[in-house]
Write a protein that holds these residues in place. Structure first.
Motif, PDB file in Angstrom:
ATOM      1  N   GLU A 177     -94.496  13.816  38.201  1.00 37.90           N
ATOM      2  CA  GLU A 177     -94.614  15.055  38.813  1.00 37.90           C
ATOM      3  C   GLU A 177     -93.489  15.310  39.928  1.00 37.90           C
ATOM      4  N   ARG A 178     -92.447  14.372  39.973  1.00 39.72           N
ATOM      5  CA  ARG A 178     -91.400  14.435  40.917  1.00 39.72           C
ATOM      6  C   ARG A 178     -90.638  15.720  40.878  1.00 39.72           C
ATOM      7  N   ALA A 179     -90.364  16.443  41.936  1.00 40.65           N
ATOM      8  CA  ALA A 179     -89.481  17.813  41.925  1.00 40.65           C
ATOM      9  C   ALA A 179     -88.429  17.418  42.637  1.00 40.65           C
ATOM     10  N   ALA A 180     -87.405  18.003  42.309  1.00 32.22           N
ATOM     11  CA  ALA A 180     -86.103  18.017  42.809  1.00 32.22           C
ATOM     12  C   ALA A 180     -85.823  18.436  44.515  1.00 32.22           C
ATOM     13  N   ASP A 181     -86.880  18.945  45.061  1.00 30.93           N
ATOM     14  CA  ASP A 181     -87.027  19.205  46.483  1.00 30.93           C
ATOM     15  C   ASP A 181     -88.038  18.084  47.254  1.00 30.93           C
ATOM     16  N   ASP A 182     -88.401  17.294  46.379  1.00 27.53           N
ATOM     17  CA  ASP A 182     -89.462  16.037  46.928  1.00 27.53           C
ATOM     18  C   ASP A 182     -88.187  15.183  47.628  1.00 27.53           C
ATOM     19  N   GLU A 183     -88.588  15.015  49.126  1.00 31.45           N
ATOM     20  CA  GLU A 183     -87.499  14.089  49.931  1.00 31.45           C
ATOM     21  C   GLU A 183     -87.246  12.870  49.255  1.00 31.45           C
ATOM     22  N   SER A 184     -88.394  12.102  48.925  1.00 26.81           N
ATOM     23  CA  SER A 184     -88.044  10.680  48.639  1.00 26.81           C
ATOM     24  C   SER A 184     -87.046  10.740  47.298  1.00 26.81           C
ATOM     25  N   MET A 185     -87.281  11.932  46.493  1.00 28.28           N
ATOM     26  CA  MET A 185     -86.399  12.003  45.157  1.00 28.28           C
ATOM     27  C   MET A 185     -84.828  12.270  45.689  1.00 28.28           C
ATOM     28  N   GLN A 186     -84.758  13.083  46.486  1.00 27.98           N
ATOM     29  CA  GLN A 186     -83.675  13.449  47.063  1.00 27.98           C
ATOM     30  C   GLN A 186     -82.660  12.064  47.676  1.00 27.98           C
ATOM     31  N   TRP A 187     -83.552  11.288  48.553  1.00 28.53           N
ATOM     32  CA  TRP A 187     -82.797   9.986  48.959  1.00 28.53           C
ATOM     33  C   TRP A 187     -82.504   9.052  47.610  1.00 28.53           C
ATOM     34  N   TYR A 188     -83.676   8.946  46.910  1.00 26.05           N
ATOM     35  CA  TYR A 188     -83.366   8.000  45.527  1.00 26.05           C
ATOM     36  C   TYR A 188     -82.117   8.459  44.897  1.00 26.05           C
ATOM     37  N   GLU A 189     -81.845   9.795  44.730  1.00 22.23           N
ATOM     38  CA  GLU A 189     -80.681  10.392  43.955  1.00 22.23           C
ATOM     39  C   GLU A 189     -79.521  10.142  44.597  1.00 22.23           C
ATOM     40  N   ALA A 238     -87.228   9.735  32.658  1.00 18.34           N
ATOM     41  CA  ALA A 238     -87.831   9.246  31.427  1.00 18.34           C
ATOM     42  C   ALA A 238     -89.363   9.775  31.371  1.00 18.34           C
ATOM     43  N   ALA A 239     -90.059   9.921  32.669  1.00 13.89           N
ATOM     44  CA  ALA A 239     -91.420  10.135  32.841  1.00 13.89           C
ATOM     45  C   ALA A 239     -91.334  11.813  32.661  1.00 13.89           C
ATOM     46  N   ARG A 240     -90.414  12.417  32.738  1.00 13.21           N
ATOM     47  CA  ARG A 240     -90.375  13.959  32.618  1.00 13.21           C
ATOM     48  C   ARG A 240     -90.022  14.272  30.967  1.00 13.21           C
ATOM     49  N   GLY A 241     -89.592  13.285  30.347  1.00 16.50           N
ATOM     50  CA  GLY A 241     -89.240  13.572  29.000  1.00 16.50           C
ATOM     51  C   GLY A 241     -87.768  13.645  28.807  1.00 16.50           C
TER      52      GLY A 241
END
Length: 616
Positions: A481-493, A512-515
């Protein structure tokens, strides 16, 4: 005391009435020599007229003649005329006689005549008398007479009074600087601007009313007035104000104006502007001019320029010139130069010289040298001295020093101090302790500071903290369910792009979870090649699912050799399937040893089964 200017004013009377200027030009233009001859002839006619009137006993003529001769430098000729006129009560003559006597070195007698003129209402004499008393250390008398002069409208008196009051720390100085500045006194305008800029203008509103200027705008206005009248320090300050707000082109013009007038600091500042614009040769020329006029900062800049070009001998020569000019940065820079050349012994000498002179970064560098040599007890006082002087790096290094000794409380204190000043790694260290102690809000603040400063570890920990907070609040997302605008996702990236291995594995898992298998493989491979055993294991899983089992086995082997139990179990299963039971037992033993518990349990069962198979 000079004849004219800001010390005493030569007064004269002029009995001759000049013809009014009707705006018409003469038919023939005079050249410069003719004009000078005409002026000289006019002065001669005027002097002749004054002499005749003076010989006839005209007091005003005596005074005017004495003033003319005094201006010309004919003290012997001027004195009898001025004495006669002063004795007859002419206050201009009394003032000018004081000027003459002061030039001859008879200060007390000069003061007597100035007093006579001042009591008679001469503002210029009151100014001269005030300065006389100030030179002798009698400030109450100086203030009295300078105030008389200033209140009579004398521009130089207002400036001298302001200078005296500012020297005493009296807030009334601003009023008189302003008075003198409004009448065109350029030094007063400069000093007023400095007062306003320094925030000592107590009568000035912080928030201006409609039509009024704020402090910076008013300071700039007065700097402009002084600079336009040729005040080179005002031009320098005006340039600095303009540069600070981004008006680089105009700043350069004022720096150039001041530099041409001989202000070395302006030449130095102009050099930095030119360097930033890419014109190193012109920058070097202005720095050279400033350095030759004794500007240590310019000499250091030249040294750095030559050091960047690899011209180390020339660089050291300019650093020495900076040191000779009183700039201790020169010693520190020579120390850096020696360190770059591997001459640590000589570098330490220069660091010590700068450190003893109070250079905080030199003290920090010296402490690092001592610490690297194993002399922690010798390093500590230099770290402390540098940190107390404001070195953020030294405060952080003290934290490292105390942490190495197991003195966690002292280490945390210094880390906090460095973190408060914006030190990225210190903020991370403070955040780690706060995370451990459950102070999540403070930890998040420090992690944001450190991550914003470029720390990949802080970015990863911040992302993880945000994840845990969201999960605790029931707002957690699954990996798919992670989206590019998710803040935690931005910091991980962000951490992953900076090469943080754990972040790369996490981002790979999200992909991988997104395929998005290709992207996931890229992140896993990047982490694995950087030494991440989890990255190698996950890359193996991905390859196995895609049918590339031999390559997957290579990555699992790499992970297992780095202590990954799951990878060892996978290799044991592969070996068992192809009948290599002894190899399978060996990988089972590793899996039991490396864990985790559930993996160790499965590996133990498999090893038992293999043993039974081998002994059947």
């Amino acid at each position: 005391m000079g004849l004219m200017g800001d010390k005493a004013r030569l007064l004269e009377t002029d009995r001759f009435v000049h013809a009014p200027d009707d705006g018409r030009e003469s038919d023939l233009q005079m050249d410069a020599m003719e004009a000078a001859e005409a002026a000289e002839a006019s002065d001669a006619v005027t002097e002749t007229g004054h002499r005749r009137a003076a010989e006839a006993g005209d007091t005003a003529a005596m005074s005017a003649l004495g003033a003319m001769l005094l201006r010309r430098g004919d003290l012997d000729g001027a004195e009898p005329h001025l004495r006669s006129a002063a004795a007859a009560g002419d206050r201009a003559a009394a003032n000018n006689l004081g000027v003459l006597l002061h030039q001859r070195g008879y200060g007390d007698e000069a003061a007597g005549w100035w007093r006579i003129a001042a009591v008679g209402g001469s503002a210029a004499a009151a100014h001269a008398l005030g300065r006389h008393y100030r030179e002798r250390g009698d400030e109450p008398a100086a203030e009295y007479w300078l105030r008389q002069s200033a209140e009579s409208g004398h521009c130089l008196g207002a400036y001298a009074l302001a200078d005296l009051l500012e020297h005493r720390g009296d807030i009334g100085a601003e009023r008189w600087f302003r008075t003198a500045a409004e009448r065109g006194h350029r030094e007063a305008a400069y000093r007023l601007a400095r007062l306003i800029e320094d925030g000592r203008d107590t009568d000035h509103r912080a928030v201006p009313a409609y039509g009024e200027l704020n402090q910076q705008e008013e300071a700039e206005q007065w700097y402009r007035q002084a600079a336009a009248r040729g005040h080179r320090r005002a031009a320098l300050q005006l340039g600095a104000l303009l540069e600070e707000r981004g008006d680089v082109q105009e700043a350069g013009r004022w720096y150039l104006s001041a530099a041409k007038d001989g202000e070395p600091r302006a030449a130095c500042a102009l050099g930095f502007l030119l360097r930033d614009a890419g014109d190193e040769e012109s920058a070097a020329e202005w720095w050279r001019r400033a350095a030759q006029d004794g500007d240590g900062n310019a000499a250091n800049a030249l040294g750095a320029l030559h050091a960047d070009r690899g011209e180390l001998q020339t660089a050291e020569r300019w650093y020495r010139a900076a040191l000779d000019a009183g700039d201790v940065n020169g010693a520190y820079n020579i120390g850096l130069l020696c360190a770059e050349q591997g001459r640590e012994g000589r570098g330490e000498q220069w660091y010590r010289r700068a450190a003893y002179a109070g250079h905080r970064e030199a003290a920090n560098a010296l402490a690092i040298l001592l610490l690297q040599r194993g002399d922690a007890s010798g390093a500590e006082p230099w770290f402390s001295k540098a940190a107390e002087a404001g070195s953020v790096d030294a405060a952080f290094n003290l934290g490292i020093l105390f942490a190495g000794r197991g003195e966690e409380r002292m280490a945390h204190t210094w880390y906090e101090r460095a973190a408060a000043a914006g030190h990225t790694e210190a903020a991370l260290q403070v955040a780690i302790v706060q995370l451990r102690d459950g102070e999540l809000q403070d930890a998040e603040r420090n992690l944001r500071c450190a991550a914003g400063g470029g720390s990949a570890e802080a970015a990863f920990r911040l992302a993880d903290l945000l994840d845990r907070k969201a999960t605790a609040a029931g707002e957690g997302l699954t990996d798919s369910e992670r989206a590019a605008d998710d803040e935690s996702m931005q910091w991980y990236e962000r951490a992953a792009r900076q090469g943080h291995r754990r972040a790369q594995v996490r981002v790979g898992m999200f992909a991988a979870a997104r395929g998005e298998v290709v992207e996931a493989a890229e992140w896993y491979r990047a982490a694995a090649e950087a030494g991440s055993r989890n990255g190698a294991f996950n890359l193996g899983l991905l390859l196995a699912r895609e049918g590339s089992l031999p390559e997957a086995a290579l990555w699992w082997q790499r992970a297992a050799e780095e202590g990954h139990g799951r990878a060892a179990l996978r290799l044991a299963l592969l070996a068992a399937r192809r009948g290599a039971l002894a190899e399978a037992q060996s990988w089972c033993a590793r899996a039991v040893e490396q864990g985790p518990p559930e993996v160790a349990e499965r590996a133990a069962r498999l090893r038992t089964a293999l043993q039974e198979e081998l002994s059947a």
